[in-house]
Every structure is written in C-alpha cells, then in structure tokens.
Enzyme design. Structure first.
Site: not given
Length: 801
Positions: A508, A510-515, A547, A651
C-alpha cells in the site's frame, strides 16, 4: 549581521571610502556610521577587486543572502544593482558562486532602502563569504548585507568521486554529472562539495528535476558499471576533524525499469590519523524490485572514529545514481568533555602532578558551572516567552541554529539546518514568519508561542506533546506527554499473531522506516477482543493492513514503533481503524490493523458520481447525498472520540479515511505513505513534509497542531467529499500561493480565499465548513458540536422527506 552575532572584527573589506563607511557598517537594516560599507575606488567590471568579507569562524550552510544600499535617513542613495559572491572553506582557495544555470551575477537593489533577498541555489558551505559589487560608473556603490543559514554540523569539507556520466534513453541524453561541484574536475572530482551535499533529494523519476530550466538527470550523480571493472564506485569523504560516526544515509534512485538500482553493497574504510584502518565495515541493503521509488539507505558506521571515510558502492544493475549523502557524527573534542573526568580515575596507580591535576579539575568544574548556568538561562527564557508571547506577535521567536529576521519576502532554509524550515512572506505593513515542523525529523520538540483555543478544546503546544515517527515517514497521532506517560506503564493489550497466517496481496505504501502491506489474515477472528467482531463468514480470510518496521530501522524508530502499538491498542471506536494483533517475536516487527474492502474514501468517491442525470447518462456508480452525509457524520464521530482522549490527528483528509460495507467509515493514517498522494504534501528539499492544503493557518504559521486545527482539516475533508474528490483543495493555487493565503488569514483584512461552495452542498453544510475555517480558534466548533449539527441536519432532512 544585523543582530550583532557576527562581530566587527569578523567583517573586513578590500577598502573603505572613509572611517564612517568601514566594513563593520555593512550590516543589513542598520544605520550606524554613514549607513553602509562603501569601497574607496570604483574598479572595472572585468577586474572586480572590491569586496566585503565575513568570517563566520566555522563552516556554515548558507541558503540565502540579503542586500541593501546606503540610505542614511534619506541623505544617501548609493547601492549595488548587481553583485557576485565568492566563498572559501579554508581562507586560501576562493570559489565563485554560480546558480544552477551557471550564472554568477546576482540581481540586487533598485533603491537604497529596500531589502532584496536572493535564494542561493545551490547553497554555499563555507567559512568565509565575500560580497563583490559589480561596479557601474554611473553611480557610487555602497552595500549592507545579511546571511541566512546555520552551522554545518556534518563537518564534511570535501568529497572525491568519479565524474558523473551520461545516459542515452530513448534517443534522449540524460546528464548525470555533478553540475555544482566546486572542486577540481577532470576524470575525477577532487577537493570540493556539490550536489551530494546541497540538501536536495532527487525525484523518483531521474529524468525529471525539482529545478526548472535544467537538463534531464540534473538531480542525480550517476555511473554505469561498464566504466568500473571492479564493480564499484569509490567516493572518499574528508572531514574537518576526527569524528565519531554513527550512520551514513545515501539517497539512491531505484527506477529498476530503467536498469537503475540502489547499491548492492557498500564497503567503508576509515582513516583516523594518517593511516587507513585495515578492517573495513560492510553493509548490504535489502534489494527492492517492487517499488521504484527513490529512497534513503541508512548504513550504520558503528561509532568509528575517523577524519576521512572511503566508501566503495557496488553496482546491483547497470546504473547507480545518488542525489544526497549525509553523515551523522560527533566531533572528537565534543566527546572529550564527557570522557575526560572518568579517564582521570581510570588508573589509581598512575602518578600525576598534583598541582596540574588540581588546575585541570578546577577548570572542568568551572566549565560545568558555566554549562549549568547556560541551561538555566535557556529554560528561563523559554518559560518567559510562553508567558509573554502571543500568536499576533511578529516576528516570531525561533529557537534553532538558523537565526536572523530582516524584513524579507521569502526565506527558505534547507532541512540541513535542523528540524525547522523557515519561510517568510513580506506584506506592505506586516512581516509574517512561517514555521514548518518537518515530519521527517524525530525526537525534537518544537517551541512556539501559545495560541488561544476554544474552551473545552484542549490545546497542546509542540513542547507538550509526543510526536511519534510513523513507520511510513509521517507522524502518527500527536499524543499529549501526560497521556503518553500514563500509557508507558501499561502492557500492550493485543495478542501475537502467527506470521505464517498472513498472505501478502500488495504494497500500500512505504516510508523511511517501514512499509504498509495489504494482506489476507487467516483466523484472525480468534485473536480479537470480546468487544470487537468482524462481519465475515467463519473461517473466511480477512483483509488487513500490516505496518512493518524495516529491519535496519534505527533505535529511535524502533522505540516509536513500540509506542505507536501501545497507543493504537487503546483506540477503540467504531470509526477509528483498530489494531488487531502484532508480530513481535522476531523481526521485522509488525502491527496488524483493520482494512476496509472499499479502500480509501478519496479513491472511492472519485470512482463514483452524485445521483442525477450525469450519472444516468454515463452509467457510472453513484453515491447519494444522504450516504455522503452519513459518512461525514461518522468521520465527525471518530474525531470526537480522538479529541475526547486529547489526541490530535494532524492529517485528517479523505485519503486517510477507509470505506467498508454500507458506507462504513474508519479513520486511519496511511495517506502519507502512498505515492498516489505525494502531491498532497508540500515538499521542501524533495521530501514530503506537510499537507498544507488541509492545514489551518496557525499550523502553517506557528507550527501549532491542536484539536482546533483538526477541525479546520475536517472542513476541508467535508469539502472534498461534496466535490467527490474530483479536484484537490485550492487546485487553482500553487503551493506557494496556498502559503501566502494563510498569511491573509493572519492579517485578517478580508482578503483570504476560502474554498468555494460545492454545487451539491446545501447552505447549512457550507456554513458548517466556514465555521471550521474561522481565523479565531475560539470561534471554531468542537467535534462534539460538529457531530451534533450533522445529526440534527440529517434528522431535519429526513423529516422533510
């Protein structure tokens, strides 16, 4: 300069017209002496020898400069129409600054009193800065100047690297050279800094750039493996002194469809004095052939002491491209302060001179007392500011390395200068300072003046809340510190789920620390609390969102992940995504949450049409107004629950609401992690930072995130729903114009732009939206009032029908 932080003895000049126009009078917005620095003799344009020089005493990262002429209370009219800048890191080798298009000359002033600010793109890393006016014989030249930036904490003074190469792609040339490198360039680049340290990260598609009017590939420095028979590119990094290195972060392109991937392995050697250590460290990141997004790869350097690092990056495909490399370190002399006292007592048998020891201990004690005094003063100033400041004060105080407030138009400060990103918009009478809290930064509490809020609606200054770094790069719910303290003593109230019962469906985001993954979970009903049940057939698999924390995530990210689990386990409301189970027995750590079969509300509504003739003619699926109203009421109910717990979402938007059967809505926080919505987040230096089109004016201007700012975002979310998410809020405005519009809310002179009333929006509902966007937070409704209003309106509509 204007604040006096740069001392008179650190400002010099090639010449001066008189003692009253000496270099020390060249401070922006000051009228001391004769009102400016003026050189003695006007040189020729082709032989520019006149300069005003500033010594910053240490390396600084300079992103913007300001200039002004000599006004002297109305009797002066000398100014520079154009100028150049030279800079030096060591005082011996001087470099001419050029913009990203290669132009040296900077447009300056048109009168003697206005301040003109110019972005330095690329920014300058230097200790010494020279302003060199371009002489026009038709007028005399005088200057006042200012610098904006922060201390260069990386300590990197140069990197040596092979020259970037050229790619041919579908008949188009892609130039992957380091175009702003300020060292020597031949077959290799030596003794300089450039694009790998300019604070700008490249886009996912390397053929495009953040910068206008440049060539394809501009953001990246890239190499092909055909030119490197050893299979790696070697880059050497030189630092200002011996440092203790913790991590290296490399921003890599991963557009594997174009045969570009992150490095397969990196081997790093360390030089502490004159010799290189024999044993290097090696790191191999996880290869990703699914997601083509560019990303930072974090390499642990295990606290190696070094003044230089040599890294060999191994190819995993034909091309390898980097846009930014940063190091996290502490200089050796900073560590000595903390290590020296225990060192004195390490060996009781070792004899030292008593008098020297007493002197040394006395000095250390004095230093400790001075440090304690400084801490007390800082704390006292912060308390005093909280007592005296209000959000109508301008300029705002700024507690960060990057300081200085003139009367500017716009001040961009790179993310290199800490967690704060400063923008300033100048109006006719009021100068408004925009403070952005970077969601990409962690473990730093921001400070800003208190904002009055509605009675019954809790207010949380940034200093009073715990901001957790979400695994996908965005903040999770902002939690009051008191609430976090209460949670910290409780066990996680969720069960361990067997990984083997999870079946991967799709990623779905992702980011710097996980997916975040969409998975099918088998038998998860057996792991639920008694107060929660799925509306599914027994033994049927259930869609869930997982997550997952990256295995190479740092300790802070790991701790935040555990705190997020603890918080999410306490959220139990029909309209909030529920934490179902966890996988904590081994890495990677996972949390399993609900996922609704109809996806997020933004995509759901954009695939539908309102009931009416258009829908009939297009044969499109429809959603009735009553169903829209029902979904909005559920969002208000979920936010009422969060606000009752003193949680601030920060957000809220349709992308963060999931849709289930019978138009059931649950609020989530996945939106920032999805490339689909990257355009909804304002980017600074290439990073998705803030959803400014959903944010209240005080969140953008003051960094204040409260229940009242969530109310503002609810109004925008309601507007999205009633337009069926066919367009972005304020779609007619650029990001910069959206920021300027928040300045109009600050000034409150009835020139601010509101989102228009959607065609199918009833007047009472639009009135509710407008109430959410009140300038005064006290006049905004609470979520309890919003929920009550929507329920009453629904009852009235049903009665009339």
């Amino acid at each position: 300069m204007s604040r006096g932080q740069i001392l008179d003895e650190d400002i010099s000049a090639s010449s001066q017209w008189s003692d009253s126009t000496a270099a020390k009078y060249g401070r922006l917005d000051c009228e001391e002496g004769d009102g400016a620095w003026c050189p003695e003799i006007a040189g020729e344009p082709e032989n520019m020898n006149e300069f005003l020089q500033i010594d910053l005493r240490s390396l600084h990262f300079i992103t913007l400069v300001g200039t002004q002429g000599r006004h002297a209370g109305g009797i002066g009219n000398e100014f520079a129409q154009t100028y150049k800048i030279k800079y030096s890191r060591d005082g011996s080798r001087w470099i001419s600054w050029r913009n990203r298009q290669g132009k040296e000359v900077i447009e300056a002033n048109r009168n003697a009193y206005d301040i003109v600010l110019k972005d330095l793109e690329p920014p300058i890393i230097a200790r010494f800065i020279r302003f060199m006016p371009v002489i026009d014989h038709s007028m005399n030249v005088c200057m006042r100047v200012e610098l904006y930036g922060c201390e260069w904490l990386d300590g990197l003074v140069s990197y040596n690297s092979p020259v970037g190469q050229q790619m041919t792609l579908n008949g188009q040339y892609i130039y992957l050279n380091d175009s702003v490198y300020d060292g020597a360039m031949s077959n290799s680049m030596t003794e300089g800094l450039g694009q790998l340290t300019d604070g700008m990260c490249g886009l996912d598609d390397f053929t495009h750039s953040h910068v206008y009017n440049v060539w394809p590939g501009y953001d990246y420095v890239g190499w092909t493996n055909e030119s490197f028979p050893n299979g790696y590119v070697e880059i050497m990094f030189e630092f200002d002194r011996t440092r203790n290195f913790t991590t290296m972060k490399v921003h890599c392109n991963n557009m594997f469809s174009r045969r570009v991937k992150t490095f397969q392995k990196v081997v790093c050697y360390f030089r502490s004095e004159s010799d290189w250590e024999a044993t290097p460290i090696s790191f191999s990141p996880v290869m990703d052939d699914v997601n083509p997004s560019a990303r930072f790869v974090t390499v642990s350097l295990y606290n190696h002491m070094a003044s230089a690092i040599k890294c060999q990056y191994y190819f995993s495909d034909i091309w390898m491209m980097f846009s930014e490399i940063t190091f996290q370190s502490v200089s050796f002399h900073q560590q000595v302060i903390f290590l020296f006292i225990p060192f004195l007592g390490d060996d009781p048998t070792h004899k030292v001179d008593d008098s020297n020891t007493r002197i040394l201990i006395g000095c250390l004690v004095a230093i400790i007392f001075i440090l304690v005094a400084i801490i007390v003063i800082i704390l006292w100033r912060q308390v005093w500011q909280k007592m005296t400041d209000s959000y109508d004060h301008s300029p705002l105080a700024w507690f960060a390395n990057c300081q200085s407030f003139p009367r500017p138009q716009r001040i961009p400060v790179s993310s290199r200068c800490g967690v704060w990103n400063i923008y300033a918009i100048s109006y006719i009478h009021i100068h408004v300072y925009f403070v952005y809290f970077s969601a990409a930064s962690t473990n730093t509490s921001s400070k800003s003046p208190p904002v009055s809020v509605q009675e019954g609606v809790p207010h949380y200054a940034e200093a009073d809340i715990v901001n957790l770094q979400g695994v996908t790069g965005g903040n999770t719910y902002a939690v009051p510190a008191l609430t976090m303290d209460l949670l910290s003593g409780k066990d996680v109230a969720v069960e361990e789920f067997p990984r083997k019962l999870l079946t991967f469906k799709e990623k779905l985001g992702e980011g710097q620390f996980g997916e975040v993954h969409l998975c099918e979970a088998e038998g998860i009903q057996d792991f639920m609390d008694e107060d929660f049940s799925f509306d599914v057939i027994e033994n049927q698999t259930v869609l869930v969102a997982v997550k997952m924390l990256r295995t190479d995530a740092n300790k802070n990210a790991r701790n935040d992940f555990l705190k997020e689990i603890k918080i999410m386990s306490r959220l139990k409301d029909p309209n909030i995504i529920r934490l179902l189970a966890v996988c904590m027995s081994s890495d990677p750590l996972c949390m399993i949450t609900e996922y609704m079969e109809n996806g997020d509300l933004n995509q759901f509504l954009s695939r539908h049409e309102p009931e009416g003739m258009i829908a009939l003619l297009s044969n499109a699926p429809t959603v009735s107004y009553s169903n829209l109203h029902h979904m909005a009421t559920q969002i208000a109910s979920g936010m009422k629950y969060l606000s009752s717990l003193n949680f601030v979402h920060r957000d809220l938007a349709t992308r963060n609401c999931l849709v289930g059967k019978n138009f059931t809505i649950k609020i989530a926080d996945f939106g920032m992690s999805r490339n689909l919505y990257s355009g909804d987040y304002y980017r600074i230096q290439g990073r998705a930072v803030l959803p400014i089109r959903w944010m209240s004016w005080e969140s953008i201007l003051l960094g204040k995130f409260t229940t009242s700012s969530d109310v503002w975002a609810f109004g925008v979310t309601l507007w999205e729903m009633l337009t069926f998410c066919k367009e972005q809020p304020y779609s007619q405005l650029s990001d910069e114009q959206v920021i300027e519009n928040t300045g109009e809310f600050f000034r409150d002179q009835r020139r601010q732009i509101y989102l228009p009333q959607p065609p199918m929006c009833p007047d009472p509902v639009y009135k509710l939206m407008l109430s959410c966007w009140h300038r005064n937070t006290k006049e905004r409704p609470s979520f309890q009032e919003i929920h009550h209003t929507l329920l009453d309106y629904s009852l009235n509509v049903n009665k009339n029908h």
